[in-house]
Design a protein around this motif. Structure first.
Motif, PDB file in Angstrom:
ATOM      1  N   VAL A 181      11.116   5.788  10.651  1.00  0.00           N
ATOM      2  CA  VAL A 181       9.793   5.294  11.016  1.00  0.00           C
ATOM      3  C   VAL A 181       9.943   4.469  12.287  1.00  0.00           C
ATOM      4  CG1 VAL A 181       8.957   5.257   8.644  1.00  0.00           C
ATOM      5  CG2 VAL A 181      10.025   3.206   9.597  1.00  0.00           C
ATOM      6  N   VAL A 182       8.824   4.218  12.976  1.00  0.00           N
ATOM      7  CA  VAL A 182       8.852   3.406  14.193  1.00  0.00           C
ATOM      8  C   VAL A 182       7.971   2.184  13.982  1.00  0.00           C
ATOM      9  CG1 VAL A 182       9.297   5.408  15.650  1.00  0.00           C
ATOM     10  CG2 VAL A 182       6.930   4.640  15.303  1.00  0.00           C
ATOM     11  N   ASN A 219       0.838  -1.193   0.000  1.00  0.00           N
ATOM     12  CA  ASN A 219       0.000   0.000   0.000  1.00  0.00           C
ATOM     13  C   ASN A 219       0.870   1.239   0.000  1.00  0.00           C
ATOM     14  OD1 ASN A 219      -2.370  -1.482   0.127  1.00  0.00           O
ATOM     15  ND2 ASN A 219      -2.338  -1.560   2.365  1.00  0.00           N
ATOM     16  N   PRO A 220       0.284   2.394  -0.269  1.00  0.00           N
ATOM     17  CA  PRO A 220       1.053   3.634  -0.094  1.00  0.00           C
ATOM     18  C   PRO A 220       1.575   3.742   1.330  1.00  0.00           C
ATOM     19  CG  PRO A 220      -1.008   4.052  -1.257  1.00  0.00           C
ATOM     20  CD  PRO A 220      -1.080   2.633  -0.757  1.00  0.00           C
ATOM     21  N   TYR A 221       2.615   4.549   1.511  1.00  0.00           N
ATOM     22  CA  TYR A 221       3.271   4.622   2.818  1.00  0.00           C
ATOM     23  C   TYR A 221       2.305   5.043   3.923  1.00  0.00           C
ATOM     24  CZ  TYR A 221       3.454   9.649   1.904  1.00  0.00           C
ATOM     25  OH  TYR A 221       3.132  10.946   1.642  1.00  0.00           O
ATOM     26  N   GLN A 222       1.209   5.759   3.587  1.00  0.00           N
ATOM     27  CA  GLN A 222       0.295   6.201   4.630  1.00  0.00           C
ATOM     28  C   GLN A 222      -0.417   5.013   5.295  1.00  0.00           C
ATOM     29  OE1 GLN A 222       0.326   7.375   1.533  1.00  0.00           O
ATOM     30  NE2 GLN A 222       0.263   9.617   1.486  1.00  0.00           N
ATOM     31  N   LYS A 223      -0.491   3.866   4.620  1.00  0.00           N
ATOM     32  CA  LYS A 223      -1.243   2.729   5.146  1.00  0.00           C
ATOM     33  C   LYS A 223      -0.341   1.546   5.469  1.00  0.00           C
ATOM     34  CE  LYS A 223      -5.407   4.010   2.570  1.00  0.00           C
ATOM     35  NZ  LYS A 223      -6.433   3.566   1.593  1.00  0.00           N
ATOM     36  N   ASP A 271       1.522  18.175   2.278  1.00  0.00           N
ATOM     37  CA  ASP A 271       1.535  17.224   1.164  1.00  0.00           C
ATOM     38  C   ASP A 271       2.936  16.675   0.889  1.00  0.00           C
ATOM     39  OD1 ASP A 271      -1.185  17.625   0.804  1.00  0.00           O
ATOM     40  OD2 ASP A 271      -0.876  19.281  -0.618  1.00  0.00           O
ATOM     41  N   GLU A 272       3.882  16.998   1.724  1.00  0.00           N
ATOM     42  CA  GLU A 272       5.261  16.567   1.491  1.00  0.00           C
ATOM     43  C   GLU A 272       5.370  15.053   1.587  1.00  0.00           C
ATOM     44  OE1 GLU A 272       9.762  17.459   3.283  1.00  0.00           O
ATOM     45  OE2 GLU A 272       8.011  18.613   3.954  1.00  0.00           O
ATOM     46  N   LYS A 273       6.057  14.467   0.601  1.00  0.00           N
ATOM     47  CA  LYS A 273       6.240  13.019   0.568  1.00  0.00           C
ATOM     48  C   LYS A 273       7.369  12.597   1.513  1.00  0.00           C
ATOM     49  CE  LYS A 273       3.226  12.138  -2.709  1.00  0.00           C
ATOM     50  NZ  LYS A 273       3.669  11.728  -4.053  1.00  0.00           N
ATOM     51  N   LYS A 274       7.335  11.329   1.899  1.00  0.00           N
ATOM     52  CA  LYS A 274       8.389  10.769   2.732  1.00  0.00           C
ATOM     53  C   LYS A 274       9.715  10.783   1.959  1.00  0.00           C
ATOM     54  CE  LYS A 274       9.395   6.686   5.578  1.00  0.00           C
ATOM     55  NZ  LYS A 274      10.721   6.382   5.018  1.00  0.00           N
ATOM     56  N   SER A 330       6.209   9.868  10.821  1.00  0.00           N
ATOM     57  CA  SER A 330       5.682  11.102  11.435  1.00  0.00           C
ATOM     58  C   SER A 330       4.801  11.878  10.469  1.00  0.00           C
ATOM     59  CB  SER A 330       6.835  11.982  11.924  1.00  0.00           C
ATOM     60  OG  SER A 330       7.731  12.287  10.869  1.00  0.00           O
ATOM     61  N   GLY A 331       5.016  11.709   9.157  1.00  0.00           N
ATOM     62  CA  GLY A 331       4.186  12.406   8.175  1.00  0.00           C
ATOM     63  C   GLY A 331       2.752  11.933   8.158  1.00  0.00           C
TER      64      GLY A 331
END
Length: 605
Positions: free
Chosen positions: A434-435, A337-341, A476-479, A468-469
């Motif tokens: 990331v954690v 999935n995208p990094y948000q998920k 809207d900044e990407k990782k 953290s994003g």
């Protein structure tokens, strides 16, 4: 009576019958050898005597040169081969009381060596380590995790207990500490002082303190030192190093180790020293010494590595191995999935856990904050230094500077007892990490961890984390990318056990860890690959080119967090970098804690 003089007779064909009355005892011996026993030699000498004197001189010179070549070949090739075999057995020169000191590498674990020799320590053309059996490491009390390694695709495995974290008389832990140094006098670049004696002011104090820490109780490691130098060390300068090292520590030196190559292969027509390739040379040393040491510590000359760092690394490595031993072989793919998920908790497979290693971060101590201040504008993540303890209570914790940065008085340029607020980092930040909550199991040493950047997503090998994003703090900044040089946290070196190195070579590194290098490597790895690739971490911890894609793990337990930081004792980055890159370790720790609390909230905890 013969009518010929001896002088004239000597210029006649030797086939002619000589006059016995005029022959000396030497002449009679010559006649017997060259006429009766070996007439072919006699005819050759006849031909030689008929040559012009100039040609005679040339012939004699050729014979002399051949003799010199034969002697040279015998001394430098035949005898050197025997010496190399001895060196391969770990014979280091002992710096003090050579007759009485036990050099650790010269007495390898018999079972370990037998296992390697039985299998045949061979490197195929593709660079893969041709081991059918892995030597069993030394065992320690309470270390019941089994280290299973499949070498070179073979089915036969060896199960061995993980290394202890402290060395004992009956079960010593043998460490080869490799230090690479380009020059012994500073050139004034990158914030250094031009003309400063780097060997005396930085190199020796750091080496001495690091080794003394490793061999001291409670660690008691058996340490030998191998130096890879970009210049030739004089006898007088070598003596300085020998006098500084503790008694019983072995020392071996590779002088003038900068490799020759075409620096720019497309245009260069002459070989030249490629200084960036000096950082590669430790790989050849490790390949040569692999079976004789349990732990390899490879760092630049200004990195202080202590016994506490090594013990922590071994303890965390053992815990990761326990978790891998308990983990399932396979899992459903870690959501593409995208990094948000991305998933940041739950089970991990054996393959994922065996890609994990304890990580380190370079730090410096701020020497003059008025002149060289740290960053004023932090990433938009709160600093939260309130941590929950084992009993459920909450208390304020600060970054602990003791493991990295507390040193005895008058050691090089290092302040002896800096506070946590004086320690700063410059090659990572909360935005680049990331954690993740580790799966339950093992001895419970790892709960929440920070995953350092570098690895790339590769199907089922991917290990997700909470960024953290995800809190919407960056709009809207990407990782940032996995290989962002401002955030990848180059270590200035690395450490690994023998088993970890074999695992990386056989199963993790696409073109192998040990030389010879081929495939994506050009010119044996000298093209493009710089010091950041070989010793900074890109080679092991990134997924670029020939990177091994190993995932560094940092424990977020406030009592353990500070043990992942290593002192860059030159303290020169604060002078050469803009202050917005200089982040206090205390602030970093507080920001990461905020991200962990947000991740727990997202889990419903």
């Amino acid at each position: 009576m013969c009518r010929l003089s001896i002088e004239k007779m000597n210029h006649l064909h030797l086939n002619a019958a000589p006059c016995p009355e005029l022959m000396t005892s030497v002449d009679r011996i010559k006649h017997k050898i060259f006429r009766k026993k070996f007439p072919v030699l006699g005819r050759a000498l006849d031909s030689f005597y008929q040559l012009n004197p100039l040609f005679q001189s040339c012939a004699i010179a050729s014979i002399v040169l051949w003799k010199i070549f034969i002697i040279y070949f015998f001394v430098h090739v035949v005898l050197h081969k025997g010496a190399s075999a001895s060196a391969g057995a770990g014979d280091l020169s002992v710096i003090k009381n050579a007759a009485n000191v036990n050099v650790h590498a010269s007495n390898p674990n018999p079972a370990s060596v037998a296992a390697l020799r039985t299998a045949g320590l061979e490197f195929a053309a593709a660079g893969k380590l041709g081991l059918k059996k892995i030597p069993a490491p030394f065992t320690g009390v309470g270390r019941q995790a089994k280290a299973k390694v499949n070498a070179g695709g073979e089915n036969n495995q060896v199960e061995a207990l993980a290394l202890p974290i402290h060395s004992t008389d009956d079960k010593p832990i043998r460490v080869l500490h490799i230090v690479t140094a380009l020059r012994d006098i500073n050139n004034g670049q990158r914030g250094t002082e031009h003309g400063e004696d780097r060997l005396v002011k930085v190199f020796i104090p750091v080496l001495k303190n690091s080794v003394e820490s490793m061999i001291a109780p409670p660690y008691n490691y058996q340490v030998d030192v191998y130096l890879v130098l970009g210049w030739t060390l004089t006898d007088e300068r070598r003596k300085l190093i020998e006098d500084a090292l503790p008694e019983g520590v072995g020392l071996q030196i590779w002088n003038d180790a900068i490799p020759l190559a075409y620096d720019k292969p497309s245009t260069d027509v002459k070989l030249k020293p490629v200084t960036r390739g000096l950082a590669r040379q430790h790989r050849y040393v490790i390949k040569d010494k692999l079976e004789f040491y349990d732990v390899f510590s490879v760092f630049e000359d200004d990195m202080r590595v202590s016994g506490a760092h090594m013990a922590h690394f071994l303890e965390q490595s053992a815990e990761l191995e326990r978790l891998a031993d308990e983990a399932p072989d396979t899992l459903p793919a870690e959501r593409e999935n995208p990094y948000q998920k991305q998933s940041f908790h739950g089970a991990l497979s054996k393959k994922q856990l065996r890609r994990m290693m304890p990580g380190f971060i370079r730090v410096e101590v701020l020497l003059d904050e008025k002149k060289f201040p740290s960053q004023r504008d932090l990433d938009n993540v709160p600093i939260d230094l309130d941590f929950e303890d084992e009993d459920g209570g909450v208390g304020t914790k600060m970054f602990d500077p003791k493991p990295c940065c507390h040193v005895p008085e008058n050691i090089g340029k290092m302040p002896p007892s800096p506070t946590g607020d004086q320690v700063m980092i410059w090659e990572t930040g909360v935005k680049g990490t990331v954690v993740r909550k580790m799966p339950a199991g093992g001895n419970g040493l790892l709960d929440w961890v920070m995953l350092q950047p570098g690895p790339k997503s590769k199907g089922q090998e991917f290990i997700g984390g909470f960024w953290s994003g995800m809190l919407g703090l960056y709009g809207d900044e990407k990782k940032p990318g996995a290989g962002d040089p401002r955030l990848i946290a180059q270590q200035g070196g690395w450490m690994a056990t023998r088993e970890q190195l074999i695992e990386m070579h056989n199963n993790q590194c696409p073109d192998g860890f040990f030389p010879p290098y081929s495939n994506t490597y050009k010119q044996e790895g000298l093209t493009l690959n710089n010091v950041e690739f070989w010793s900074g971490g890109f080679s092991i911890f990134s997924g670029t080119r020939s990177g091994c894609n190993m995932q560094r793990v940092v424990s977020l337990n406030p009592e353990e967090f500070g043990k992942h930081f290593i002192y860059h004792t030159a303290n020169n980055k604060q002078k050469s970098l803009p202050n917005f890159r200089l982040l206090k370790a205390n602030n970093f720790m507080g920001q990461i804690n905020s991200v962990v609390k947000a991740a727990k909230k997202a889990m419903g905890n």
